[in-house]
Each structure stands twice: as structure tokens, then as C-alpha cells.
Design a protein around this motif. Structure first.
Motif, short mmCIF file in Angstrom:
data_model
loop_
_atom_site.label_atom_id
_atom_site.label_comp_id
_atom_site.label_asym_id
_atom_site.label_seq_id
_atom_site.Cartn_x
_atom_site.Cartn_y
_atom_site.Cartn_z
N ILE A 122 -3.42 3.03 -5.86
CA ILE A 122 -2.74 1.86 -5.06
C ILE A 122 -4.03 1.19 -4.61
N ILE A 123 -5.18 1.76 -4.34
CA ILE A 123 -6.32 0.57 -4.15
C ILE A 123 -6.71 -0.01 -5.19
N ALA A 143 -2.54 2.76 3.25
CA ALA A 143 -2.08 2.58 1.86
C ALA A 143 -2.34 3.85 0.83
N MET A 144 -3.16 4.55 1.03
CA MET A 144 -3.43 5.87 0.27
C MET A 144 -2.40 6.64 0.70
N LEU A 145 -2.26 6.94 1.94
CA LEU A 145 -1.25 8.10 2.44
C LEU A 145 0.37 7.73 1.90
N LEU A 146 0.57 6.21 1.72
CA LEU A 146 1.89 5.81 1.27
C LEU A 146 2.16 6.44 -0.03
N ARG A 147 1.00 6.28 -1.07
CA ARG A 147 1.30 6.50 -2.27
C ARG A 147 0.97 7.87 -2.75
N ALA A 148 0.32 8.66 -2.01
CA ALA A 148 -0.01 9.93 -2.11
C ALA A 148 1.25 10.80 -1.82
N GLY A 149 1.89 10.37 -0.59
CA GLY A 149 3.25 10.90 -0.56
C GLY A 149 3.08 12.53 -0.27
N ASP A 150 4.26 13.10 -0.89
CA ASP A 150 4.15 14.69 -0.60
C ASP A 150 3.94 15.45 -2.08
N LEU A 191 -4.58 15.18 7.26
CA LEU A 191 -3.35 15.02 8.30
C LEU A 191 -3.86 14.38 9.45
N CYS A 192 -4.95 14.34 9.91
CA CYS A 192 -5.37 13.77 11.29
C CYS A 192 -6.79 12.72 10.83
N ASN A 193 -6.77 11.76 11.62
CA ASN A 193 -7.64 10.98 11.21
C ASN A 193 -7.68 10.14 12.66
N GLN A 252 -5.13 17.46 -6.10
CA GLN A 252 -5.77 16.52 -7.10
C GLN A 252 -4.89 15.41 -7.24
N GLU A 253 -3.49 15.80 -7.28
CA GLU A 253 -2.36 14.67 -7.75
C GLU A 253 -2.35 13.68 -6.71
N ARG A 254 -2.14 14.10 -5.11
CA ARG A 254 -2.55 13.14 -4.45
C ARG A 254 -3.44 12.16 -4.37
N LEU A 255 -4.79 12.71 -4.61
CA LEU A 255 -5.79 11.77 -4.52
C LEU A 255 -5.53 10.60 -5.88
#
Length: 561
Positions: free
Chosen positions: A188-189, A167-174, A228-230, A179-182
Motif C-alpha cells: 500500500i505504501i 495505511a499499512m494497518l489498513l492493508r495488513a488487515g487480519d 498492536l500499540c504505538n 510475513q503476509e501482513r508486512l
């Protein structure tokens, strides 16, 4: 360096990870765990240690400080973190630390062999080829008697955390900056936590993780949830991959997680019957039982596997050095006494001989006590009870243990801190966290941070008090009560004296003082000056007024590097 590795490197340049000591990755601890399971390893004082993914060296520097005769090498992708680490190593005057900027996959035989290899918080966060390279390096670069430590995210617990990450990756986008991505990812959480229907799987997951998302450090959340990887894995699959590289599983860095007896009298017999004597099967079952999310596995060469013994030897226990600090709880009518270990476990004693062990350990804290000394101090007929009790403390994660004695300094007229730690404390803002003699990260209060650089062993308490007075007079420190600056001279003086004493007590009890160079290291010769407390989580007792500095105290790192 391929494109993905290059992108991963840039994320750590943009958001450097706080670099800290992780207690159970210390070579002294790895040696003690190997000893417990019947394997002998190199003594720390002359060991060669390699850390894969060392960040700025915060997990290597404390060991190098404790053992100037050891050789320490770290490698990390991030040029920014390596440059910071090199600068601090130079400022601290360390001659036995080498930090290399590069990829783990590129390591070859040029570096030689190592007695201990540590890879904390890397394995799950890199591509498949780098994961394979980590295990290859552990195989090729370990000495015949060496031990490798590898930590990683695990299933089944990470199944739920993947919902949060996705969910966090979806909203963070590119979005442009970390700081903006986080910020968007956290949003979203919060939304899902508010909107999820109660009683659903989503609601349960959000309830379990919302506090971490709200309160977690930015660097941790960025690299744990937005990296990017987890790639978590099941424990059994990690062991299978290690065996394919010619390595064998030795044990968990936290040995208490390995014993079925810690999971209840009802579950233990069924677990032991189901695993059929296979330790890996047993621990995989325990991972399901606990919904485990993170592991810290120790590996050795495959040809040493036959020598591993999980039935603990009385002889090996008797040769250890143990330490613990405990708070006495209630005493029941039948004489049962409950003690609370600083690590969280509850210890019950009902015999004077076992109660005496707890009292002896608490009196010696933060130093170790030889188990042989505990045995010698009890009546002859009760030595077996003491040995069984110490074994239970180890299995129950209610005591620390080492193969060699650990004796931090005690408060005297002129307290001493290692010169390297004094220089690190004086180095200003940087991502390397202060540390204790127990290889723990240390969160210190402003007064403690001010005093640390002064504790050379040449300055007495009255001189320290005078130094604080001078700093207050020059505006470097403020003395306040309830946010208001104190102006009455008598109140300021009393507050300063109280805070200096409290800060010194805290440094002593949290093992940040060192023994005098002229003092032989061996048995503890005194009690800590105040009530023992857990190092990384302890704050000095607060007097009526407090000192404040503009500098922020270091904060311990959470989870991986």
C-alpha cells in the motif's frame, strides 16, 4: 496477563526483535551525562542494572561482560526471546545476568533496588497501564542516586509517520502470518507513493518514508508500523507523567539535542527568551523545530531535581575522559582546519592548541584520553581554550565522554577478544548482535566473524593465516574475485594474508579487542593500527579477492528493541 498483553507477547514470539547494544543507554554513558549535569551516580563496576523489555538480552549482555562484578536483570514478555537469551548467557558463561519472562506491570519489590534502569523501545508500544507501570517501576525500583533511561516515539514528527502506519494497518488487515501482513502493508505504501499528487501532504510523507519501507528490516517494520500499540506523545506530556510518579527529567541521552546554541545564532536567542529558563519548554520548542520523532529521556528521583545544573561546570568537564576519531579536511587560507568526526559532525579549528586536541584524540582512538591530560599537554595560558573547546565538542555531539577511562585492546602479536564475545561469535545464528567495548552493536564481515572465536591471546597472526588456509582447504571458506573462486595458490595466499590483516585492523579500530588481563587499564599507550572509523557502520577494507562463508554477518538493530 490480559488479552492485549498476551497478543503483544505472541507478536514478539512470532517475529523476534534483533537484540542489540544501544550506545547511549549504557550505564557508563548515563553516569557521565548525570555527572555533566552535576549529579553523582553509582560506579558501573558494582552497579545493579534492570532492563524493562530486554528482548534476548542484547543490550544487557555487553555491560555484564564489561563488568563481571555488576548485577544485571532483564524482563521481557516474550518466552521465545527470553529462552534465546538464557541459552546465550549460559553458553557465554555469564554468572551475573538474570533474564525473567513476565510483564513489567507485575514487577514488585522482590527484585530490590537498581542503580540504573533502562527501558528502550517499549514505552510507546504498550497499553496505557503498562506505560504507567514503567514509570512506577522507575520510581519504586531506583536507588536514591539512580538514573532511568526511557525511549519513546514523539510528536510532532510522528504525526506524519502515523499516516504511514495507518495505511499499512489498513492493508495488513487480519492476514494469517506476520510475513503476509508486512508484504501487503508494504504494497500500500508503494501504491500511495506512486499515485500521490505531487506537492500534496501525502506525497511529501510518502517521499520521506518510502526508502525505510522498502529497505527496513522485516522485524523492525513489523513492530514499528504494525504493532498492536504505538502511542507517541509530546515530550512535555511524558515529563508531566513522570513528575506525577515522583520523577524528574534529567536530560536527553544525546546531550547535544538539549542546547539551543546548536540550532543557529538566529534561533537560539529567541528560543531562550521564549522558554524563560525552563529546560522542558526549551526542548519541546526544539522538538517542533526539528520535527522530532524519537526521544531518549533520562529520569531521576524528584528530590534530586534541585541539584541539576544545565550550565556546564569547568571542574566537571575537566574530570571526564573523552574519545573521538576525526578525518582531516581542507585547510583554508586563514589557517582554519576542518575535521569530520566519525559521528558526522564537522569540527573547525584555527589554533594549534585545539588542533592538537583533535590529533591527540585521533591518535588514541578507540581509547579515551583524560581531559586533565589534554589540559596538561597544552601551554599554560591556553588551558582555558582547551577546556572551552572540549566543552564545545560535547555540546556539539563531536566527541564521546565517560566518567571513567575506556581502553580497548590494541593490535599486538597475539590479539585478544573477550572470551564471552568469542563464544557469542561462535554460537551460530541468533538474534543477539555482536558488540564493541563502546557498547555499540557491531556488523562484522565474514572474515572478522571467522577470526573472532580464535582471538584468545594465544594465537599469533601467522597461526591465524594458517587457520584460514585450513578452512579454505576444507571448504568452510571460499576465496573469490568478482564472484569467481581463485585457484592459483599464490593469489589465494596473498588474498588470505591481506584479508586477515584488514580484518584485524577493523576489529582493533572498532574497539572489539580487549586489553590484556595483565595490562593495567588507564592511559592509552598506542595508536590504532588503521584509520579510525565508526564501529557499527564500518566494513573492513576490501583486498583484491574476498573470503565468503555461508553464515551471514550480524546486522545492527534499528530503532527500538
Amino acid at each position: 496477563m490480559n488479552a492485549l498483553i498476551d497478543r503483544i507477547s505472541k507478536t514478539y514470539d512470532e517475529v523476534p526483535y534483533t537484540s542489540a547494544a544501544f550506545t547511549v543507554s549504557a550505564p557508563e554513558h548515563l553516569r557521565a551525562v548525570a555527572h555533566l549535569f552535576s549529579l553523582d551516580t553509582a560506579a558501573p563496576e558494582r552497579a545493579r542494572v534492570l532492563e524493562l523489555g530486554c528482548a534476548a538480552g542484547g543490550n544487557l549482555i555487553p555491560f555484564a561482560v564489561r563488568h563481571p562484578g555488576a548485577e544485571v536483570v532483564g524482563i521481557d514478555l516474550s518466552p521465545v526471546q527470553i529462552d534465546i537469551g538464557r541459552g546465550l548467557v549460559e553458553a557465554m558463561g555469564l554468572k551475573n545476568v538474570r533474564l525473567i519472562q513476565g510483564s513489567i506491570a507485575d514487577l514488585d519489590e522482590e527484585l530490590g533496588k537498581f542503580d540504573y534502569i533502562v527501558c528502550h523501545g517499549v514505552y510507546s508500544w504498550v497499553p496505557d497501564d503498562v506505560r504507567a507501570a514503567i514509570l512506577r517501576v522507575c520510581k519504586e525500583r531506583l536507588t536514591p542516586d539512580g538514573v532511568a533511561y526511557v525511549s519513546y516515539n514523539t510528536y510532532p514528527g510522528w504525526k506524519a509517520k502515523e499516516i504511514v502506519r495507518d495505511a499499512m494497518l489498513l492493508r495488513a488487515g487480519d492476514r494469517a502470518t506476520a510475513q503476509e501482513r508486512l508484504a501487503y502493508a508494504r504494497g500500500i505504501i508503494e501504491f500511495l507513493h506512486e499515485q500521490a499528487t505531487q506537492g500534496t501532504v501525502l506525497s511529501t510523507v510518502m517521499n520521506e518514508h518510502i526508502d525505510m519501507i522498502r529497505g527496513g528490516e522485516d522485524y523492525y517494520l513489523s513492530h514499528e508500523y504494525l504493532e498492536l500499540c504505538n502511542s507517541p506523545c509530546y515530550f512535555k506530556d511524558f515529563v508531566s507523567d513522570a513528575r506525577a510518579q515522583g520523577l524528574e527529567y534529567l536530560g536527553d541521552a544525546i546531550v547535544a539535542t538539549m542546547f539551543a546554541s546548536n540550532y543557529g545564532t538566529a534561533a537560539a536567542p529567541a528560543l531562550l527568551a521564549e522558554c524563560g529558563g525552563d529546560q522542558v519548554v526549551l526542548e519541546q520548542l526544539l522538538d517542533f523545530l526539528q520535527n522530532r520523532t524519537f526521544r531518549q529521556s533520562l529520569l531521576v528521583h524528584a528530590d534530586r531535581g534541585a541539584k541539576i545544573r544545565y550550565q556546564l561546570s569547568a571542574e566537571r568537564i575537566a574530570s571526564l575522559h573523552v574519545a573521538g576519531c576525526y578525518t582531516k579536511g581542507d585547510t583554508e587560507a586563514n589557517g582554519l582546519v576542518r575535521w569530520v568526526y566519525a559521528g558526522g559532525a564537522t569540527v573547525s579549528t584555527y589554533l594549534p592548541v585545539t588542533g592538537a586536541v583533535i590529533e591527540q584524540l585521533s591518535a588514541a582512538w578507540p581509547a579515551t584520553v583524560p581531559v586533565a591530560e589534554l589540559l596538561a599537554a597544552c601551554p599554560g595560558g591556553d588551558t582555558h581554550r582547551v577546556l572551552e573547546f572540549v566543552t564545545n565538542l560535547i555540546v556539539g555531539n563531536a566527541v564521546r565522554f565517560r566518567s571513567e577511562p575506556l581502553v580497548p585492546g590494541t593490535l599486538g602479536d597475539k590479539p585478544i577478544v573477550r572470551p564471552e564475545l568469542r563464544k557469542l561469535a561462535a554460537a551460530g545464528d541468533h538474534p543477539v548482535v555482536l558488540f564493541t567495548e563502546w557498547h555499540q552493536s557491531a556488523k562484522v564481515a565474514p572474515m572478522e566473524r571467522f577470526l573472532l572465536p580464535l582471538l584468545s591471546g594465544d594465537i599469533d597472526v601467522e597461526q591465524l593465516v594458517s587457520a584460514v588456509h585450513q578452512a579454505v582447504a576444507e571448504g568452510g571458506l571460499r576465496v573469490t574475485r568478482d564472484g569467481e573462486m581463485l585457484t592459483d595458490a599464490a593469489e589465494v595466499a596473498a588474498s588470505i594474508r591481506g584479508q586477515v590483516k584488514s580484518a584485524l585492523d577493523s576489529l582493533a579500530v572498532n574497539a572489539m579487542l580487549c586489553a590484556s588481563p595483565a595490562k593495567p587499564v588507564g592511559k592509552s599507550d598506542g595508536k590504532a593500527s588503521s584509520k579510525p572509523a565508526k564501529a557499527a557502520d564500518t566494513k573492513a577494507a576490501k583486498p583484491a579477492a574476498k573470503s565468503e562463508t555461508a553464515a551471514k554477518p550480524s546486522r545492527p538493530s534499528r530503532g527500538r528493541k
